[in-house]
Write a protein that holds these residues in place. Sequence first.
Motif, PDB file in Angstrom:
ATOM      1  N   ARG A 174       0.827  -1.212   0.000  1.00 14.88           N
ATOM      2  CA  ARG A 174       0.000   0.000   0.000  1.00 14.88           C
ATOM      3  C   ARG A 174       0.864   1.266   0.000  1.00 14.88           C
ATOM      4  O   ARG A 174       0.606   2.221  -0.740  1.00 14.88           O
ATOM      5  CB  ARG A 174      -0.891   0.001   1.235  1.00 14.88           C
ATOM      6  N   VAL A 175       1.872   1.268   0.839  1.00 11.71           N
ATOM      7  CA  VAL A 175       2.743   2.435   0.934  1.00 11.71           C
ATOM      8  C   VAL A 175       3.510   2.637  -0.363  1.00 11.71           C
ATOM      9  O   VAL A 175       3.633   3.769  -0.860  1.00 11.71           O
ATOM     10  CB  VAL A 175       3.702   2.296   2.144  1.00 11.71           C
ATOM     11  N   ARG A 176       4.022   1.539  -0.942  1.00 12.84           N
ATOM     12  CA  ARG A 176       4.786   1.641  -2.182  1.00 12.84           C
ATOM     13  C   ARG A 176       3.923   2.194  -3.318  1.00 12.84           C
ATOM     14  O   ARG A 176       4.380   3.032  -4.109  1.00 12.84           O
ATOM     15  CB  ARG A 176       5.333   0.251  -2.556  1.00 12.84           C
ATOM     16  N   GLU A 177       2.685   1.777  -3.410  1.00 11.16           N
ATOM     17  CA  GLU A 177       1.805   2.278  -4.467  1.00 11.16           C
ATOM     18  C   GLU A 177       1.613   3.792  -4.350  1.00 11.16           C
ATOM     19  O   GLU A 177       1.607   4.502  -5.360  1.00 11.16           O
ATOM     20  CB  GLU A 177       0.451   1.563  -4.388  1.00 11.16           C
ATOM     21  N   PHE A 178       1.465   4.272  -3.118  1.00 11.42           N
ATOM     22  CA  PHE A 178       1.290   5.712  -2.946  1.00 11.42           C
ATOM     23  C   PHE A 178       2.566   6.465  -3.287  1.00 11.42           C
ATOM     24  O   PHE A 178       2.525   7.529  -3.931  1.00 11.42           O
ATOM     25  CB  PHE A 178       0.866   6.018  -1.509  1.00 11.42           C
ATOM     26  N   LEU A 179       3.719   5.924  -2.880  1.00 10.91           N
ATOM     27  CA  LEU A 179       4.992   6.583  -3.175  1.00 10.91           C
ATOM     28  C   LEU A 179       5.265   6.638  -4.673  1.00 10.91           C
ATOM     29  O   LEU A 179       5.903   7.582  -5.165  1.00 10.91           O
ATOM     30  CB  LEU A 179       6.131   5.841  -2.465  1.00 10.91           C
ATOM     31  N   ASP A 180       4.806   5.639  -5.415  1.00 14.34           N
ATOM     32  CA  ASP A 180       4.989   5.642  -6.864  1.00 14.34           C
ATOM     33  C   ASP A 180       4.022   6.609  -7.541  1.00 14.34           C
ATOM     34  O   ASP A 180       4.337   7.166  -8.612  1.00 14.34           O
ATOM     35  CB  ASP A 180       4.784   4.225  -7.419  1.00 14.34           C
ATOM     36  N   TRP A 181       2.867   6.823  -6.940  1.00  9.86           N
ATOM     37  CA  TRP A 181       1.817   7.641  -7.551  1.00  9.86           C
ATOM     38  C   TRP A 181       2.027   9.146  -7.348  1.00  9.86           C
ATOM     39  O   TRP A 181       1.882   9.942  -8.276  1.00  9.86           O
ATOM     40  CB  TRP A 181       0.466   7.221  -6.966  1.00  9.86           C
ATOM     41  N   MET A 182       2.381   9.547  -6.152  1.00  7.33           N
ATOM     42  CA  MET A 182       2.286  10.947  -5.752  1.00  7.33           C
ATOM     43  C   MET A 182       3.271  11.886  -6.459  1.00  7.33           C
ATOM     44  O   MET A 182       2.896  13.012  -6.822  1.00  7.33           O
ATOM     45  CB  MET A 182       2.456  11.044  -4.237  1.00  7.33           C
ATOM     46  N   PRO A 183       4.531  11.503  -6.658  1.00  5.33           N
ATOM     47  CA  PRO A 183       5.460  12.461  -7.293  1.00  5.33           C
ATOM     48  C   PRO A 183       4.997  12.933  -8.665  1.00  5.33           C
ATOM     49  O   PRO A 183       5.175  14.101  -9.025  1.00  5.33           O
ATOM     50  CB  PRO A 183       6.771  11.666  -7.378  1.00  5.33           C
ATOM     51  N   LYS A 184       4.413  12.027  -9.469  1.00  4.91           N
ATOM     52  CA  LYS A 184       3.939  12.419 -10.798  1.00  4.91           C
ATOM     53  C   LYS A 184       2.807  13.437 -10.676  1.00  4.91           C
ATOM     54  O   LYS A 184       2.695  14.359 -11.487  1.00  4.91           O
ATOM     55  CB  LYS A 184       3.466  11.177 -11.559  1.00  4.91           C
ATOM     56  N   ARG A 185       1.963  13.263  -9.688  1.00  2.00           N
ATOM     57  CA  ARG A 185       0.856  14.199  -9.500  1.00  2.00           C
ATOM     58  C   ARG A 185       1.359  15.584  -9.093  1.00  2.00           C
ATOM     59  O   ARG A 185       0.810  16.607  -9.506  1.00  2.00           O
ATOM     60  CB  ARG A 185      -0.097  13.654  -8.440  1.00  2.00           C
ATOM     61  N   LEU A 186       2.408  15.630  -8.281  1.00  3.16           N
ATOM     62  CA  LEU A 186       2.955  16.925  -7.882  1.00  3.16           C
ATOM     63  C   LEU A 186       3.470  17.713  -9.081  1.00  3.16           C
ATOM     64  O   LEU A 186       3.375  18.946  -9.120  1.00  3.16           O
ATOM     65  CB  LEU A 186       4.074  16.722  -6.852  1.00  3.16           C
ATOM     66  N   LYS A 187       4.019  17.005 -10.058  1.00  6.95           N
ATOM     67  CA  LYS A 187       4.475  17.691 -11.276  1.00  6.95           C
ATOM     68  C   LYS A 187       3.295  18.280 -12.041  1.00  6.95           C
ATOM     69  O   LYS A 187       3.377  19.381 -12.583  1.00  6.95           O
ATOM     70  CB  LYS A 187       5.249  16.710 -12.159  1.00  6.95           C
ATOM     71  N   ASP A 188       2.179  17.539 -12.070  1.00  4.96           N
ATOM     72  CA  ASP A 188       0.982  18.062 -12.734  1.00  4.96           C
ATOM     73  C   ASP A 188       0.466  19.303 -11.997  1.00  4.96           C
ATOM     74  O   ASP A 188       0.058  20.286 -12.631  1.00  4.96           O
ATOM     75  CB  ASP A 188      -0.116  16.998 -12.764  1.00  4.96           C
ATOM     76  N   TYR A 189       0.471  19.242 -10.684  1.00  5.16           N
ATOM     77  CA  TYR A 189      -0.029  20.374  -9.896  1.00  5.16           C
ATOM     78  C   TYR A 189       0.838  21.622 -10.088  1.00  5.16           C
ATOM     79  O   TYR A 189       0.354  22.747 -10.031  1.00  5.16           O
ATOM     80  CB  TYR A 189      -0.075  20.015  -8.403  1.00  5.16           C
ATOM     81  N   GLU A 190       2.128  21.395 -10.300  1.00  9.41           N
ATOM     82  CA  GLU A 190       3.011  22.542 -10.500  1.00  9.41           C
ATOM     83  C   GLU A 190       2.592  23.332 -11.738  1.00  9.41           C
ATOM     84  O   GLU A 190       2.573  24.574 -11.720  1.00  9.41           O
ATOM     85  CB  GLU A 190       4.451  22.059 -10.638  1.00  9.41           C
TER      86      GLU A 190
END
Length: 588
Positions: free
Chosen positions: A368-384
Amino acid sequence: MSAVREEMRPLGVIGELYARFPGEGFVEQATADGIPTMWVPVGRLLRVMKLLKHEIRQPYRMLYDLTAVDERLRQHRDGLPPADFTVVYHLMSFERNSDVRIKVALRGESPHCPSVTGLWLNANWYEREVWDLFGIWFDGHPNLQRIMMPRTWQGHPLRKDHYARATEAERLTMDAARVDREQEALRIKPEEWGMTAAGEDHDYMILNLGPNHPSVHGVFRVMLQLDGEEIVQAVPDIGYHHRGAEKMGERQSWHSYIPYTDRIDYLGGVMNNLPYLMAIERMAGIQVPERAQTIRVMLCEFFRITSHLLFYGTFAQDVGSMSPVFYMFVDRQKAYDVIEAITGFRMHPAWFRIGGVAADLPRGWEKRVREFLDWMPKRLKDYEQMALKNTILKRRSIGIGQYSTDEAIEWGVTGPGLRATGYAWDYRKARPYSGYEHFEFEIPTGKNGDAYDRCLVRVEEIRQSLRIIEQCLKHMPSGDYKARHPLTTPPIKDHTMQDIETLIHHFLNVSWGPVIPPGECTMTVEATKGLNSYYLTSDGGTMSYRTRIRTPSFAHLQMIPYLARGLMLPDLIAIIASIDFVMADVDR
């Protein structure tokens, strides 16, 4: 907790005070947290405070907290000056990376103490709070009136002789005369707020923003004096969310109070549990196992991410960008999915326990933790691209609500609000707790201390929290999830089925609560919005004698009049959004 004899004076700030004020009747107190603590005569208070802030080398520039204690029912006061009430000042020195606690003993039913508002601007609200809840007068205060309770309230709720539950009070009746009195107390009188509706050559507008308005982020009111759209004065009005959280701490056992802490910064979840439990553990001499400490760190950083994501989305929304908040809520729910899988709950797990956590990590937590760690950085780039580089957001926030590092320290600003000024100071680095010294992460800082930088810092803090969680995932220690100490509540479950002693401790500690040795302790964490502390006093019983909750948002909101003056009304909305507060964290 006994006083230290004069011939055993240590070096440091206590030694400096003895040297500057020989034979003045100062009394040193030993406390569980090791913070230098000195009782000073009320007549010497202002002189001592001026020395500590302005005259000694590496001064104590921040008034971190100011509170009081009703001493009249306290049993364990060996070696301390006689007092009916005590006013407690907690000062912080960034140059020394240390604190000092100054205490003043007061006697009588209506005690007086000199105001320190002439030395620290942020003392204004703190002294009003002490007057409101304890009835201690601060001579020289510019506006000593209630701040948490309604103006019509009778008594001072944190006194020991004030009732704690509605069932202990007289039956409430609202006849016509009382209804009229209550309604009159709610009437807006601009002159009481230091405002005027008419100037020499033109009129001003008095605008009541809140307490129910989406832009004020909760039940919070700002009284505005406007010259057109320009803000002449902006006066915050708090207390609408006050529910007596500190008073509740005196009526709950050490263990049963844990869920109440979740509701202070209700976006911080278990992070609220941590300073409270660390204070208990320090007084009880409980050593938390390394595995439990790492689990605590991981969950705290998950809640830092969920809180910052909510800030990110609502800040963008408040300055005119509608889409980001919906995307960020999706990712926030993904983080809550992980939290729920580990703790069983989402926003308010109350999952930390005295000595550790409630249970060991479940099977499959790593996935569960690994899935979130793989997901979130890409989303932060979109938010930027969507938010941080958005022209509307930048124009509405760059240069708005700007303050310097020195101004932040003067007002008691901590956390991202302080780091946005360019000052790289993070409690997790400066004074590591719960094993943070074993983690590698950077301290994000801004440059200008404006609303935009306060957003930038929090966005980068999300990335640093992901780094910390990754290290927890890769290096989770083995061992117990809770200390094997008789005062942990409840003890490790498997042990209760094996030996009668553990079963007895379980029964007594859960039903009555553990007996914590007499003492005092403040423990602090780098919470989602700044520094959060619990200052606990034990009188050797199963409940806290005094529970003081120092929250960052209370200090931060006090700065609004200083930041908003001369700006436009829409700028105030951007400032309020950039502060990142919740009213439960302010009012308690």
